[in-house]
Each structure stands twice: as C-alpha cells, then as structure tokens.
Write a protein that holds these residues in place. Structure first.
Motif, PDB file in Angstrom:
ATOM      1  N   ALA A  51      56.836  42.133  23.059  1.00  0.00           N
ATOM      2  CA  ALA A  51      56.853  40.933  23.899  1.00  0.00           C
ATOM      3  C   ALA A  51      57.902  41.086  24.989  1.00  0.00           C
ATOM      4  O   ALA A  51      58.869  41.847  24.849  1.00  0.00           O
ATOM      5  N   THR A  52      57.709  40.341  26.077  1.00  0.00           N
ATOM      6  CA  THR A  52      58.716  40.239  27.130  1.00  0.00           C
ATOM      7  C   THR A  52      59.203  38.805  27.212  1.00  0.00           C
ATOM      8  O   THR A  52      58.455  37.861  26.933  1.00  0.00           O
ATOM      9  N   LEU A  53      60.460  38.644  27.610  1.00  0.00           N
ATOM     10  CA  LEU A  53      61.077  37.325  27.723  1.00  0.00           C
ATOM     11  C   LEU A  53      61.645  37.187  29.131  1.00  0.00           C
ATOM     12  O   LEU A  53      62.585  37.887  29.499  1.00  0.00           O
ATOM     13  N   SER A  54      61.055  36.295  29.915  1.00  0.00           N
ATOM     14  CA  SER A  54      61.470  36.120  31.307  1.00  0.00           C
ATOM     15  C   SER A  54      62.145  34.788  31.560  1.00  0.00           C
ATOM     16  O   SER A  54      62.997  34.678  32.444  1.00  0.00           O
ATOM     17  N   LEU A  55      61.756  33.761  30.834  1.00  0.00           N
ATOM     18  CA  LEU A  55      62.271  32.413  31.088  1.00  0.00           C
ATOM     19  C   LEU A  55      63.583  32.202  30.346  1.00  0.00           C
ATOM     20  O   LEU A  55      63.658  32.380  29.130  1.00  0.00           O
ATOM     21  N   PHE A  56      64.607  31.804  31.089  1.00  0.00           N
ATOM     22  CA  PHE A  56      65.934  31.565  30.504  1.00  0.00           C
ATOM     23  C   PHE A  56      66.399  30.187  30.928  1.00  0.00           C
ATOM     24  O   PHE A  56      66.483  29.876  32.118  1.00  0.00           O
ATOM     25  N   ASP A  57      66.724  29.341  29.937  1.00  0.00           N
ATOM     26  CA  ASP A  57      67.121  27.961  30.234  1.00  0.00           C
ATOM     27  C   ASP A  57      68.616  27.713  30.052  1.00  0.00           C
ATOM     28  O   ASP A  57      69.066  26.572  30.064  1.00  0.00           O
ATOM     29  N   GLY A  58      69.376  28.785  29.860  1.00  0.00           N
ATOM     30  CA  GLY A  58      70.810  28.648  29.665  1.00  0.00           C
ATOM     31  C   GLY A  58      71.241  28.816  28.221  1.00  0.00           C
ATOM     32  O   GLY A  58      72.396  29.130  27.950  1.00  0.00           O
ATOM     33  N   SER A  59      70.304  28.600  27.295  1.00  0.00           N
ATOM     34  CA  SER A  59      70.647  28.729  25.876  1.00  0.00           C
ATOM     35  C   SER A  59      69.758  29.718  25.142  1.00  0.00           C
ATOM     36  O   SER A  59      70.167  30.272  24.126  1.00  0.00           O
ATOM     37  N   VAL A  60      68.551  29.949  25.633  1.00  0.00           N
ATOM     38  CA  VAL A  60      67.631  30.844  24.927  1.00  0.00           C
ATOM     39  C   VAL A  60      66.672  31.488  25.913  1.00  0.00           C
ATOM     40  O   VAL A  60      66.291  30.895  26.922  1.00  0.00           O
ATOM     41  N   TRP A  61      66.316  32.735  25.637  1.00  0.00           N
ATOM     42  CA  TRP A  61      65.259  33.445  26.361  1.00  0.00           C
ATOM     43  C   TRP A  61      63.942  33.167  25.651  1.00  0.00           C
ATOM     44  O   TRP A  61      63.828  33.365  24.449  1.00  0.00           O
ATOM     45  N   ARG A  62      62.934  32.746  26.402  1.00  0.00           N
ATOM     46  CA  ARG A  62      61.665  32.381  25.790  1.00  0.00           C
ATOM     47  C   ARG A  62      60.595  33.431  26.090  1.00  0.00           C
ATOM     48  O   ARG A  62      60.536  33.970  27.195  1.00  0.00           O
ATOM     49  N   PRO A  63      59.734  33.712  25.106  1.00  0.00           N
ATOM     50  CA  PRO A  63      58.654  34.687  25.325  1.00  0.00           C
ATOM     51  C   PRO A  63      57.721  34.230  26.436  1.00  0.00           C
ATOM     52  O   PRO A  63      57.465  33.035  26.607  1.00  0.00           O
ATOM     53  N   ASP A  64      57.193  35.197  27.176  1.00  0.00           N
ATOM     54  CA  ASP A  64      56.236  34.894  28.232  1.00  0.00           C
ATOM     55  C   ASP A  64      54.886  34.560  27.611  1.00  0.00           C
ATOM     56  O   ASP A  64      54.388  35.299  26.757  1.00  0.00           O
ATOM     57  N   ARG A  65      54.314  33.451  28.015  1.00  0.00           N
ATOM     58  CA  ARG A  65      52.996  33.058  27.529  1.00  0.00           C
ATOM     59  C   ARG A  65      52.102  32.881  28.749  1.00  0.00           C
ATOM     60  O   ARG A  65      52.005  31.795  29.315  1.00  0.00           O
ATOM     61  N   LEU A  66      51.467  33.983  29.135  1.00  0.00           N
ATOM     62  CA  LEU A  66      50.679  34.005  30.357  1.00  0.00           C
ATOM     63  C   LEU A  66      49.225  34.324  30.041  1.00  0.00           C
ATOM     64  O   LEU A  66      48.842  34.514  28.889  1.00  0.00           O
ATOM     65  N   ARG A  67      48.438  34.422  31.090  1.00  0.00           N
ATOM     66  CA  ARG A  67      47.006  34.683  30.948  1.00  0.00           C
ATOM     67  C   ARG A  67      46.770  35.961  30.157  1.00  0.00           C
ATOM     68  O   ARG A  67      47.407  36.988  30.381  1.00  0.00           O
ATOM     69  N   SER A  68      45.851  35.889  29.212  1.00  0.00           N
ATOM     70  CA  SER A  68      45.478  37.067  28.430  1.00  0.00           C
ATOM     71  C   SER A  68      44.009  37.387  28.656  1.00  0.00           C
ATOM     72  O   SER A  68      43.219  36.531  29.065  1.00  0.00           O
ATOM     73  N   VAL A  69      43.635  38.630  28.402  1.00  0.00           N
ATOM     74  CA  VAL A  69      42.259  39.087  28.596  1.00  0.00           C
ATOM     75  C   VAL A  69      41.815  39.817  27.331  1.00  0.00           C
ATOM     76  O   VAL A  69      42.634  40.295  26.544  1.00  0.00           O
ATOM     77  N   SER A  70      40.531  39.907  27.140  1.00  0.00           N
ATOM     78  CA  SER A  70      39.994  40.624  26.003  1.00  0.00           C
ATOM     79  C   SER A  70      40.182  42.126  26.209  1.00  0.00           C
ATOM     80  O   SER A  70      39.809  42.672  27.249  1.00  0.00           O
ATOM     81  N   LEU A  71      40.759  42.789  25.217  1.00  0.00           N
ATOM     82  CA  LEU A  71      40.937  44.238  25.331  1.00  0.00           C
ATOM     83  C   LEU A  71      39.602  44.961  25.274  1.00  0.00           C
ATOM     84  O   LEU A  71      39.480  46.088  25.777  1.00  0.00           O
ATOM     85  N   ASP A  72      38.596  44.340  24.681  1.00  0.00           N
ATOM     86  CA  ASP A  72      37.280  44.970  24.619  1.00  0.00           C
ATOM     87  C   ASP A  72      36.557  44.888  25.950  1.00  0.00           C
ATOM     88  O   ASP A  72      35.832  45.820  26.333  1.00  0.00           O
ATOM     89  N   ASP A  73      36.752  43.778  26.694  1.00  0.00           N
ATOM     90  CA  ASP A  73      35.986  43.571  27.922  1.00  0.00           C
ATOM     91  C   ASP A  73      36.726  44.014  29.180  1.00  0.00           C
ATOM     92  O   ASP A  73      36.128  44.622  30.072  1.00  0.00           O
ATOM     93  N   GLU A  74      38.016  43.705  29.268  1.00  0.00           N
ATOM     94  CA  GLU A  74      38.739  43.979  30.510  1.00  0.00           C
ATOM     95  C   GLU A  74      39.833  45.027  30.339  1.00  0.00           C
ATOM     96  O   GLU A  74      39.888  46.014  31.056  1.00  0.00           O
ATOM     97  N   GLY A  75      40.719  44.823  29.384  1.00  0.00           N
ATOM     98  CA  GLY A  75      41.809  45.769  29.186  1.00  0.00           C
ATOM     99  C   GLY A  75      42.838  45.699  30.310  1.00  0.00           C
ATOM    100  O   GLY A  75      42.966  44.693  31.008  1.00  0.00           O
TER     101      GLY A  75
END
Length: 771
Positions: free
Chosen positions: A291-315
C-alpha cells in the motif's frame, strides 16, 4: 372455610402484564436512537447529504406506524406486513416514482431499476475513495437499507422480544464502515452506540416488569453505572492489552499486514514468521509493497483509496518516462505461504500479474493489488515489473514536482512543527538541485548521528506517526523505519517536493530453494516503510533513509557502464505512476543481529501489558462492590426518610448476597422469622422492619407513617448476618453481590445457590454430625 387471601401483591413479586403504551413508546424511541447511532460511522464512508435525513425519517415513520397498529391491537404479523408495505411505498415513491404505478406502487420496472441501482452503488463503493459522494444510487441503498433494518428490528425487539439479536445487528452495522475504511475508533459514536444499546435493553426489560413501589429508579441507576463502567473499560482498558503475538513457524498460525504505519508492535515481536519467498531475474530481490500512504492530517498517514481496475480486464499500463530514460523489465515469482491479507505483495512497478486465483483488483496510482473476496495466503504468481534507470545527469536535471495527481502529496498541516522545515533547509543548504537535496537528506539520516532502535520511541514517548512524533524523533535521533520514512517524507514536503510513504516488505536473505534455485525468504521481521518522491519525466523514486537497512538510492553517471540484466523496453510518455526503486540489496535489521545482541546489557521487561491486565482485573473485581455500595447508600437515604419499601429492599438484597433464599410466596413476617431463626438476624431490628413493611403494604392510606431511620435497622441486620458467616462466604458476599443480577422474588432468588459457601444456618452448622 378459609377466607381467600385478598392482600395486595408484595414488593419484589413479579406480575405478568401486557406492556404499557408508554413502555412501547419508550421502546420504539430507544430502537430509533439505536439505529441512528449505528448509522453514524457511515458518514466516514459516504458524505453527508439528504440521505441522512431520509434514512432517519423513514425509520421513524416505520416505528410510528408499527406502534400505532399495536395500540389498535392489530395482529403481530399484520404490523410487520404494514411496516414492510410502508417501506416499499416510500422507497419507491422517492427513488423510482417514474417507473411505479401511480408513483407509489412497485412494479417489475421498479425492481429492475432497483437492481441496477444496487449494482451502480456496489461499483462506486469498490472503485471510489472514502468519503464517497452521495450519488442517487448510493442514497437509495443507504435509505432502503435503513428502512429494511428498522422493519426487521421492530419485529425482533417489539414483537419477538429478542433485544439481544437487535443489539448484535446494530453493532454489526456500526462495525462495517470501520472495516471498510480502517481508522481510529470514533469514541463519540462508540459511546452513543453503547448508551443507546443499554437504553434499548432497559426499555425492553421494563415492558416485562411490574412496577415496584419506589424502586424502579434503582434499577435504572444500576444499569447506568454498569454501562458506564463497561464503556470506560472498553475505551481505556482494551487498547492497553497486548496485541496477539504471531506464532512460531510451523504452528499453523498466519501473519498479517496492516496497510498503515502502525508497524512497531509487529516489529517488536520476539517471533519471526516466514510469510513468502520470491525469485526472479533481477540483480537483487526487489522490495515488495502492499500500500501507499499519501494523505497526512498531522497525526496519521492514511492509505490511498483510489480508483481500482480489474486485473483480468485492464491491469496496469507500462511505465512511462521521458525520452532517453532507460526502462528495464524483470520477472519475479512470489509464493505466499503464511500471510493472511487482502493486499498482494508486489514489486514496483508491476505491469502484468499472472497465476492469481480469485478476484483481484489493481490501483493504477500506486500499482498495488487488493481483493475483497480472496486472501493472499497460498497464492503463487509471476509479476512482470519495470523500473526506470535514469543517469545521475538526467535525474539532477529533473524537478521534483507533480502537476496532476488524484491525492494531495505536497500538503503540510498548519500545526507542523517548524523544526522539520528548518532542519530540511539546513541539511540541504549546499545542494543545487532536488535530487542532491534528497540525497543529502538520505545521507544525513543514514549517518553517524542517527541510530536504529525499536525501543527508544517507546521509552521516550514518541512511538507514533504524527508530526509531533517526527519532531521528537529528530531531536532524539533514534527510531525505526516508520520514523525515518515519516521524517524524510515531511522534510521533502517542507522543501516543496511531492512525497508519499510505502508500506511493505524488505527483501529477505537468499536461501536455497527446493529445486536448487536461489530464493529470498521474507519474514515478519522484514516489515518495512520507505518514502518516495516524484520527479517529472521519471516518476516516483524510492529512497532508503532508514539507518542500517536496505541500500541507499544512488544513480550512476552516464559515463559509468551499467550491467543490470533484465530486458530493456521502450517506454511511453511520462505519467505520475512511474517510479525508480532504491537499490534492493538485503540487509539485516540491527536488532536481529545475534552478534550485537550477545552483549551483557540488561534486558528490559515491558511491564505495561501486565499492569494493564492487573488494572482491568481491579476494575472488574471492584465494580460490583462499588455499584452495590452505591445502590445501598441510595436505598439507605430513602429508608432514612421512613420509606419502608426501601429498607425492606436493603434487607432482601443483603439476604440474596449472603446466599439466603428470598422467595416471592413468603410474607414479610415469615421471611423475618426465618432470618432470626436460621441466619442469626437480630430479633428487635427484624421486628421493626417487618412491622414497618406490613404497615406500608396493608394500612389505610393516610394512616400513621413508618418510623424514620429504618436504614439503621437494615444495616444492623446485614452486619450481624454477615458476621455469622464463615470467612469464605463473607468474602463472596462482598466481592460478588448476587443482588446486582437477581431480584427479590424471582426464580433465582427463591432458591439457595448450589455450591455457595455459607448458605447453611448457624443452627445447622452447630448440629452434631450423625453417625
């Protein structure tokens, strides 16, 4: 012929009765409050909007309709059917009025539209990032679900009288958003849920009880006291308990990885569990990310929850860099054995994954993979991955800047300590370009001023991921990967460079595989975090600031010949998903080095788990005594004012605590006589209490009042009876007062507890043993 007993029911005797209208109204209100409290965490997943008011209004309307029909004595099934009909009509009218008959009645077209909306909502949840926008499809699912939940719980609680099942459902609804979006516990919503659950249980219980003269408030006070203690223990005691320890290899237990920076407890475990092996054609085993963590609010780094694609169809797309930048492709085989995780460990930057079982989705932004249905355990897969190999001249000529990205990778909270930026500028003062500035930071962290330590952050009180913890780390200069990576990322942002943190695994040491291949075995001790910085035309470049781990990032001059194996590929134009990894040579953790740990230093023992357990034990053992004492003082205050029912309840509670039966069929006079004859109760005090109770129960209203200070008589009886008990029974009566759970006159109160010491009378204990 005997005259029938026409005396009124005595206090403590339960009477079966139909729940009062007021009781049912109270129960419906408690159920509505519980549903509202359970829905609160959903606001962390879906943005607030009209759906909130709609869900609460629909829930209230269903409960009002059900309560009204019950007042009209409608059959139970008719009540539930009517509530279901109201739910269907309202949902249809609000969301599918155009397809409905008369804009109200559901039709097959409405069912088709509803199924389509559910599918759209599922796709939005799967592909989106929290907090999700409250689209019409999501709003329909939320409002309809809240209404359906209300119909079910109304039937379960009010009709079927099974409130505990309703509590399980409410807790499940409250927990689901926390599982979907991992974050710190919302204390406010937890306390509200706990309070509404206790109110619901109490409201349901009160509809079953006959009112007891002057004592109904005591039960409520008791419930509030127990509930308050339970919530406090859950909030304070539970987080202090030690985390589950990973089992030794071969035990059959599994390791896991949390996609956050909370790695300290995992790294401090004494056991080291193998999780996977990897092999391939790269010069050295690669780092593996989850996982990657980009969002930082001063107390914790939060995991990135962005658009996902099917590994079978798009990759994933091929790595994109500027013209002239070399891109090399390798293939790595990963075999996961002991890792139970929804996240798939991958080398960076993955472009193709084959051999996976189950349904997996990829996140193009971070080139990570995850599944909501399948675990990484037992997976064996091949990953084709590409890495950028710029020359030193190329990366020095590139700016660490990003123009278009889905998340904020440059922001620093306003409360960030100034020392972070000041040190960043001081350390990089002699550098003339972004790459050299980052190399200066990396060199500084890996230099002699800093030390790798898993214990120093705990001992010095900065074992966290916030900006204050980073400032403390920069002062103490001791920590582990979380602190090095966090400090590097924040200092890069202080220099106006985009940065993020990656969580995953270091490559393990090379061992001989079963087929003679050289493989890298990765264990739980290789859990790691490292920073990345984005360079235009090159992509995300990983750095290794953690002292004594891995190999620092360095790019060679164009004049230096490079033999890095792999297959050189022609890349497309640059995009924000490109990256160049650090050198991947494995290095042992300093705390895992047997030679270093063979010294004569004194081993430190962490007493916090033991103290936490002892503290919870004290609370658990002391709570019944405290609650019983509070209740006795409350009853004594009323008895002091001449309330005979309160004094008699004190006597009954004392008898129950000491293992004396308090049956419903026994009159006050008979009960008092038995206490005097069999349990050493003082006769004068019992006589006054019996007289006062008979007067309060049978005298004409307005007659002579009961004498004051009946509390003294009740306390005197309790003390004398307690002194007559054996020591063991006396201790039981104080530590585990049965009267907190057993009411006078109930089935349990009418029998002597089996195996309870001290339940024989003094007369029986003094009798000679038969021969």
């Amino acid at each position: 012929m005997s005259t029938p007993d026409r005396r009124p029911a005595r206090p403590g005797r339960h009477v079966s009765r139909r729940p009062s209208r007021r009781g049912e109204r109270r129960l419906a209100l408690a159920l509505w409050a519980g549903i509202a409290a359970a829905l609160l965490p959903v606001l962390g997943v879906v943005s607030a909007g009209p759906w909130v008011l709609g869900a609460l209004a629909l829930s209230a309307a269903i409960l009002v309709l059900a309560a009204t029909l019950r007042r009209l004595h409608a059959p139970a099934l008719a009540v539930t059917a009517a509530a279901t009909g109201l739910w269907a009509i309202v949902v249809t009218a609000v969301f599918f009025g155009g397809q409905a008959l008369a804009a109200l009645i559901p039709t097959p077209a409405v069912v088709t539209a509803a199924i389509s909306a559910v599918r759209r909502a599922s796709s939005e949840i799967l592909l989106g990032a929290a907090p999700l926008e409250a689209t019409p499809a999501l709003s329909f699912v939320l409002v309809a679900s809240a209404g359906a939940l209300t119909v079910i719980l109304d039937h379960v609680v009010v009709t079927a009288r099974m409130p505990l099942l309703a509590v399980i459902a409410l807790v499940a609804v409250w927990v689901i958003p926390a599982v979907a979006v991992p974050r710190d516990v919302d204390v406010v919503s937890f306390v509200l849920l706990a309070a509404t659950v206790l109110i619901l249980l109490r409201a349901e219980t009160r509809t079953r009880e006959a009112p007891e003269p002057g004592t109904s408030g005591g039960v409520t006070t008791l419930a509030v006291a127990i509930g308050t203690v339970a919530v406090v223990v859950a909030l304070i005691g539970a987080p202090s308990l030690p985390a589950p320890v990973a089992a030794e290899p071969g035990s059959g237990a599994l390791a896991s990885i949390d996609p956050t920076l909370d790695l300290g407890d995992d790294l401090r475990r004494n056991s080291d569990v193998p999780v996977l092996t990897l092999s391939g054609d790269s010069p050295a085993p690669p780092y593996l990310r989850v996982a990657t963590l980009s969002l930082f609010d001063g107390s914790v780094w939060r995991p990135d929850r962005l658009r996902s694609v099917s590994l079978d169809d798009e990759g994933f797309e091929p790595l994109a860099v500027d013209d002239g930048v070399r891109v090399v492709q390798y293939t790595t085989r990963v075999e996961v054995a002991g890792l139970a995780s929804a996240y798939l460990p991958l080398p960076y930057a993955a472009v193709d994954i084959t051999g996976l079982e189950g349904v997996w989705r990829g996140v193009p932004y971070s080139r990570t993979a995850l599944s909501g249905q399948t675990s990484a355990r037992g997976q064996s897969y091949d990953v084709a991955w590409q890495t950028a190999r710029p020359t030193a001249e190329q990366i020095r000529g590139a700016d660490a800047r990003i123009d278009d990205v889905a998340v904020d990778v440059t922001g620093l909270p306003a409360e960030t300590p100034e020392v972070i930026g000041e040190l960043a500028r001081e350390v990089t003062a002699d550098a003339s370009n972004d790459y050299d500035r980052l190399i200066a930071l990396q060199t500084w962290f890996r230099g002699s001023e800093f030390s790798y330590s898993l214990d120093a952050p705990v001992l010095d009180g900065f074992d966290g991921t916030g900006s204050d913890a980073v400032a403390a780390f920069l002062e103490v200069k001791e920590g582990y990967c979380v602190h090095f990576a966090g400090a590097f990322a924040l200092m890069a942002r202080a220099l106006d460079m985009p940065s993020r943190i990656v969580v995953g695994f270091l490559p393990g040491p090379m061992v001989d595989g079963e087929d003679g291949r050289r493989v890298s075995e990765v264990t739980t001790s290789q859990l790691h975090a490292w920073p990345e910085v984005y360079f235009q035309g090159i992509g995300w470049v990983a750095f290794e600031p953690t002292k004594s781990l891995g190999t620092e990032t360095r790019f060679l001059p164009e004049s230096t010949p490079v033999d890095d194996g792999g297959e050189e590929v022609t890349p497309p134009a640059a995009s924000p998903s490109a990256t160049a990894p650090p050198s991947t040579a494995a290095a042992p953790r300093p705390d895992d080095d047997p030679a270093r740990n063979a010294g004569t230093g004194t081993a430190m023992i962490d007493l916090r788990p033991l103290l936490a357990v002892l503290g919870i034990a004290v609370v658990v053992l002391g709570t019944p005594m405290l609650v019983r004492w509070s209740r006795r003082r409350w009853l004594a205050g009323r008895a002091r004012r001449g309330e005979a029912a309160a004094a008699w309840r004190m006597l009954q509670d004392a008898a129950i605590d000491q293992g004396v039966a308090v049956p419903a069929a026994e009159s006050p006079r008979a009960f008092g006589a038995r206490l005097v004859a069999d349990h050493a109760a003082p006769e004068a005090e019992i006589a006054r209490l019996v007289s006062a109770m008979e007067h309060a129960s049978y005298a004409r209203p307005g007659g002579e009042e009961s004498p004051p200070r009946l509390d003294r008589d009740a306390d005197r009886v309790r003390t004398v009876m307690r002194e007559a008990l054996p020591p063991r029974a006396r201790a039981w009566s104080g530590l585990a007062p049965r009267s907190l759970l057993i009411r006078p006159g109930s089935v349990l109160a009418g029998s002597v507890p089996p195996g309870r010491p001290g339940t024989t009378s003094p007369r029986e204990r003094a009798a000679p043993t038969p021969r």
